[in-house]
Design an enzyme around this catalytic site. Structure first.
Site, PDB file in Angstrom:
ATOM      1  N   VAL A 193     152.647   5.335   8.297  1.00  0.00           N
ATOM      2  CA  VAL A 193     152.858   4.386   7.205  1.00  0.00           C
ATOM      3  C   VAL A 193     151.622   4.369   6.319  1.00  0.00           C
ATOM      4  CG1 VAL A 193     153.155   1.951   6.617  1.00  0.00           C
ATOM      5  CG2 VAL A 193     154.460   2.932   8.503  1.00  0.00           C
ATOM      6  N   ALA A 238     146.418   2.861   6.063  1.00  0.00           N
ATOM      7  CA  ALA A 238     147.495   3.637   6.691  1.00  0.00           C
ATOM      8  C   ALA A 238     147.447   3.399   8.190  1.00  0.00           C
ATOM      9  CB  ALA A 238     147.366   5.122   6.377  1.00  0.00           C
ATOM     10  N   LYS A 239     148.489   3.815   8.882  1.00  0.00           N
ATOM     11  CA  LYS A 239     148.516   3.745  10.343  1.00  0.00           C
ATOM     12  C   LYS A 239     149.623   4.656  10.839  1.00  0.00           C
ATOM     13  CE  LYS A 239     145.974   1.438  13.350  1.00  0.00           C
ATOM     14  NZ  LYS A 239     144.516   1.222  13.186  1.00  0.00           N
ATOM     15  N   GLY A 240     149.446   5.155  12.053  1.00  0.00           N
ATOM     16  CA  GLY A 240     150.469   5.986  12.670  1.00  0.00           C
ATOM     17  C   GLY A 240     150.634   5.616  14.127  1.00  0.00           C
ATOM     18  N   ASP A 279     143.035   5.358  17.807  1.00  0.00           N
ATOM     19  CA  ASP A 279     143.387   3.945  17.949  1.00  0.00           C
ATOM     20  C   ASP A 279     143.818   3.748  19.402  1.00  0.00           C
ATOM     21  OD1 ASP A 279     145.632   1.515  17.360  1.00  0.00           O
ATOM     22  OD2 ASP A 279     143.818   1.424  16.141  1.00  0.00           O
TER      23      ASP A 279
END
Length: 549
Positions: A193, A238-240, A279
Site C-alpha cells: 500500500v 507505504a507498507k507491505g 518490520d
C-alpha cells in the site's frame, strides 16, 4: 448515480432546518436518496432498530438528548450505520471528540451549503462501504479517526481531508510457494500500500504475520506518511505485508516466500518509487532476498531498493537499533521537559523484540531501573530491577522471555498497570484502551509500537497528566536511519556510526520541540500536535503541486 435510492434518516427538531436539509439533498443531482425525518432521538432510535437505514444525519441538541450523548446513543443502537453530524455548535473540541466517538463528518449548519452536504453524504457512504471486507480493520479505523481529529483542530480543507483518508495505491496479491517437502504448495495473501505519492518515493516496511490484512497495512502506510512528514523526510508513506506465520517456516521456505512476494509487487517498488524495509516478522536477511530478487530482474545490483539490509550489502550502521535508540533520545527529551531525573527512575517495557530490547538496554545505560518486561510468552517483574544483559542472553538462546529465572511471572494486565516512571509500549496495537487507561501508573508513556493506544484512551491519559510520546514521533528513528541508508546508497558513500547517531538525534529532537511547542500553544495532546505537524506539511505540498489534469 446509484440506481437504488439511499435511505437517510434525519434526526432534527427544527422544522426550518429539516426543510432546508431536505431541499439541499433533493437538489443534488449526484444523489438519489429517500430522506425520512424525525424530531426526537427516541423516535430515531426506534426507527434505526427496524433497519434499512444507510446513513444518519444527526443534530446533537434535541429535546430528549444533548451533545455527545446523542451520538453515543445512536452508535449504541446502530454501531454499523455511519453518522454525519449536522449541528449549530461550532466548537472545534466538540467536533474532534465527535469524530473520536465514531462520527464520519461534522458539519456546522451556519456554514452548510448544498455542495458540502451532498459531498459529505456521498463520501461517508463510500468510506463505510470501503471499510467492509479487507479494508475493515481496527487499526485502519484508529488511523482514520486520529487523522480526522487533527483535521478538525486544524480546519483542514475538505478537499484535502477527503483525499488523505484512503491510500493512493493498494495492491493485493495471492501467490504460491513450495514447502520443503516439495509436495505441498501453499497459497498466501500479500499486500503493498502506498498512501501518498506527493512527497517523493514512498517508504515503509514489510511485515510477515498471520493477522496481516489490507486495512492493517493501510493504517501503517498512513502513519508512515505523517511520520516522514513530521521528520521532514522526502518520502510518502507505504507498507507491505504477507499473511503468514513466519515462525512456522524454515529458512528456505521463508526465502522462497520472500522472492515470490517480491516478484508479485516488483512493479510497485524501486529506489525512486517505493523502498521497503524490515518490520514485524522480517529482518535484514529478508531485505537481502528482496534486494537480490529485484536486482536479478534489473540485471545489475540495486542495493537502494530496500533499507535495513546487511551492512556488507550497503546497509547502514546503526539501522538495527535505530528505532529503540531514537525512542530513548525522545524519552530523554521528555524527561527533561517533565523534570524527571532518569538516573534512578523506573521503567516497564512491554515487548522485547528489536525495539523493546534495544530501548531497555539504552535506558539501563542511562541508569534507569528496568523493573518489568514482557513479550508474547510471558511478563516478568522484579522490584529490584532486571538485568537487560541476562534477558538478552536468555532470548538469544530460547527466542522468548518465557522460563527466565530470578523474576516473578505476571500477566500483561498487571504489567501495564505497574507503578513506574516510564512505560514503554513496544509490542502490538490496542494495548491501552478506555477500559485500562485509568489504571496506567506512569508519568511518561512512550510508544515504540504502532497504534498501541486507543483514541478514547488518549483523552483519559491527557486528563490524568500522563505525558504521551506518540508513535509517529516515538518510533520514527527507524525510518530516519533508513533515509540515511538510502542517501548513502544513492551517493555511494558511508557515514560513521557517530555521524548517524548525531544526525538521528538532531532530527528527532527538532521534531519533538516543534510538536511540544504546538501542543502547548494550542493546548492539545502530543499525538494531535504531532499529527497536525505532519498533515500540515503534506497539505502544503499537495496544494503546491495542484490537481492533474
Amino acid at each position: 448515480m446509484s440506481a437504488t435510492p439511499i435511505h437517510l434518516l434525519l434526526i432534527e427538531d427544527n422544522a426550518l432546518h429539516r426543510r432546508l436539509i431536505q431541499q439541499l439533498l433533493k437538489a443534488d443531482t449526484q444523489l438519489r436518496c429517500d430522506v425520512e425525518a424525525v424530531e426526537r432521538l427516541d423516535t430515531g432510535l426506534m426507527r434505526l432498530a427496524q433497519g434499512n437505514v444507510d446513513l444518519v444525519l444527526l443534530d446533537l441538541v434535541l429535546p430528549d438528548s444533548q451533545e455527545l450523548e446523542t451520538l453515543w446513543r445512536v452508535r449504541l443502537v446502530a454501531p454499523q450505520v455511519p453518522v454525519v453530524i449536522l449541528t449549530s455548535l461550532d466548537d472545534v473540541k466538540l467536533a474532534a471528540r465527535a469524530v473520536e466517538s465514531g462520527a464520519y463528518d461534522y458539519l456546522v449548519k451556519s456554514h452548510l451549503k448544498g455542495a458540502s452536504l451532498g459531498r459529505a453524504v456521498r463520501y461517508t457512504l463510500a468510506r463505510a462501504r470501503a471499510r467492509g471486507g479487507e479494508w475493515d480493520s481496527p487499526m485502519f479505523r484508529l488511523a482514520q479517526q486520529q487523522f480526522l481529529k487533527a483535521a478538525q483542530y486544524m480546519n483542514l480543507d475538505d478537499n484535502v481531508r477527503q483525499r488523505l483518508l484512503f491510500p493512493q495505491r493498494a495492491q493485493m496479491v495471492s501467490f504460491p510457494f513450495l514447502r520443503d517437502d516439495h509436495s505441498q504448495v501453499e497459497t498466501v495473501f500479500g499486500y503493498r500500500v502506498q498512501h501518498v505519492l506527493t512527497m517523493g518515493p514512498t517508504k515503509g516496511g514489510i511485515r510477515y504475520h498471520q493477522d496481516v490484512t489490507l486495512g492493517e497495512v493501510a493504517a501503517l502506510a498512513t502513519w508512515m506518511t505523517w511520520k516522514c512528514a513530521l521528520m521532514r523526510l522526502p518520502f510518502g508513506g507505504a507498507k507491505g505485508g504477507v499473511r503468514v506465520d513466519p515462525t512456522a517456516l524454515s529458512s528456505s521456505e521463508l526465502q522462497r516466500l520472500t522472492r515470490r512476494y517480491t516478484t508479485e509487487i516488483i512493479e510497485m517498488i524501486g529506489p525512486d518509487k517505493d523502498i521497503p524495509a524490515p518490520d514485524l516478522g522480517t529482518d535484514e536477511q529478508v531485505m537481502a532476498w528482496v534486494m537480490d530478487t529485484y536486482s536479478q530482474q534489473m540485471g545489475h545490483a540495486v542495493p537502494t531498493v530496500v533499507t535495513g539490509k546487511p551492512v556488507v550489502l550497503g546497509g547502514s550502521l546503526g539501522r538495527k537499533e535505530a528505532t529503540g535508540r531514537g525512542l530513548v533520545y525522545l524519552i530523554e527529551a521528555s524527561a527533561a521537559h517533565l523534570g524527571l531525573e532518569l538516573a534512578g527512575s523506573t521503567a516497564v517495557v512491554q515487548g522485547f523484540g528489536n525495539v523493546g530490547s534495544h530501548a531497555a538496554r539504552f535506558l539501563a545505560e542511562l541508569g534507569v531501573k528496568i523493573i518489568a518486561v514482557g513479550d508474547v510468552s510471558t511478563a516478568l517483574h522484579r522490584h529490584e530491577g532486571l538485568s537487560v544483559e541476562a534477558l538478552e542472553a536468555h532470548v538469544a538462546q530460547h527466542r522468548v522471555l518465557g522460563g527466565f529465572p530470578d523474576a516473578e511471572p505476571i500477566g500483561n494486565k498487571e504489567l501495564l498497570e505497574l507503578d513506574c516512571d516510564i512505560l514503554v509500549l513496544a509490542a502490538l496495537q490496542n494495548q491501552v484502551t478506555v477500559e485500562n487507561a485509568a489504571d496506567i501508573n506512569c508519568r511518561l508513556l512512550a510508544e515504540g509500537a504502532n497504534g498501541p493506544t486507543m483514541l478514547e484512551a488518549d483523552d483519559i491519559l491527557h486528563e490524568r497528566g500522563i505525558f504521551v510520546l506518540p508513535d509517529i514521533l516515538g518510533n520514527a528513528g527507524g525510518v530516519t536511519v533508513s533515509y540515511f541508508e538510502w542517501v548513502q546508497g544513492m551517493q555511494n558513500l558511508t557515514w560513521t556510526l557517530d555521524e548517524i547517531n548525531g544526525r538521528l538525534k538532531a532530527i528527532l529532537l527538532d521534531a519533538f520541540q516543534r510538536t511540544l511547542r504546538r501542543a502547548q500553544a494550542e493546548r492539545i495532546d502530543m499525538r494531535t500536535a504531532a499529527l497536525i505537524e505532519g498533515v500540515s506539511r503534506v497539505t502544503e505540498a499537495k496544494l503546491l503541486r495542484g490537481v492533474f489534469p
